[in-house]
Motif scaffolding. Structure first.
Motif, PDB file in Angstrom:
ATOM      1  N   LYS A   1       0.833  -1.200   0.000  1.00 48.55           N
ATOM      2  CA  LYS A   1       0.000   0.000   0.000  1.00 48.55           C
ATOM      3  C   LYS A   1       0.872   1.256   0.000  1.00 48.55           C
ATOM      4  N   VAL A   2       1.935   1.250   0.781  1.00 51.72           N
ATOM      5  CA  VAL A   2       2.825   2.400   0.864  1.00 51.72           C
ATOM      6  C   VAL A   2       3.475   2.655  -0.493  1.00 51.72           C
ATOM      7  N   GLU A   3       3.914   1.595  -1.151  1.00 57.95           N
ATOM      8  CA  GLU A   3       4.543   1.746  -2.457  1.00 57.95           C
ATOM      9  C   GLU A   3       3.563   2.313  -3.488  1.00 57.95           C
ATOM     10  N   MET A   4       2.322   1.883  -3.426  1.00 59.93           N
ATOM     11  CA  MET A   4       1.306   2.366  -4.370  1.00 59.93           C
ATOM     12  C   MET A   4       0.956   3.814  -4.093  1.00 59.93           C
ATOM     13  N   CYS A   5       1.062   4.200  -2.847  1.00 59.76           N
ATOM     14  CA  CYS A   5       0.649   5.529  -2.429  1.00 59.76           C
ATOM     15  C   CYS A   5       1.659   6.595  -2.832  1.00 59.76           C
ATOM     16  N   CYS A   6       2.943   6.281  -2.803  1.00 59.08           N
ATOM     17  CA  CYS A   6       3.984   7.303  -3.004  1.00 59.08           C
ATOM     18  C   CYS A   6       4.664   7.199  -4.315  1.00 59.08           C
TER      19      CYS A   6
END
Length: 60
Positions: A55-60
Motif C-alpha cells: 500500500k505504501v509503495e502504491m501511495c507514493c
C-alpha cells in the motif's frame, strides 16, 4: 486489500499478542502452546507487513 482490512489484521495481531503473553506466563516460553501462538503471530505480522508495504509503495 484495503486499509480497513489492514486495521482488522492489526487488531487481530494485538489480540493474538495478548493471548501469547498469557499462554507464555501459564505454560512457559518453550511450551508447545506458546510456540504455536508465536508462530501464528509471526505469520499474521508477515501478512500485515506484505500488504502494508504494498500500500505504501502504491501511495507514493
Amino acid at each position: 486489500m484495503t486499509f480497513i482490512e489492514l486495521d482488522e489484521i492489526e487488531y487481530r495481531i494485538n489480540q493474538l499478542r495478548k493471548e501469547l503473553i498469557l499462554i507464555a506466563e501459564i505454560t512457559g516460553l518453550n511450551s508447545r502452546e506458546t510456540i504455536y501462538y508465536s508462530q501464528k503471530l509471526d505469520q499474521l505480522i508477515a501478512i500485515y507487513q506484505k500488504y502494508y508495504f504494498k500500500k505504501v509503495e502504491m501511495c507514493c
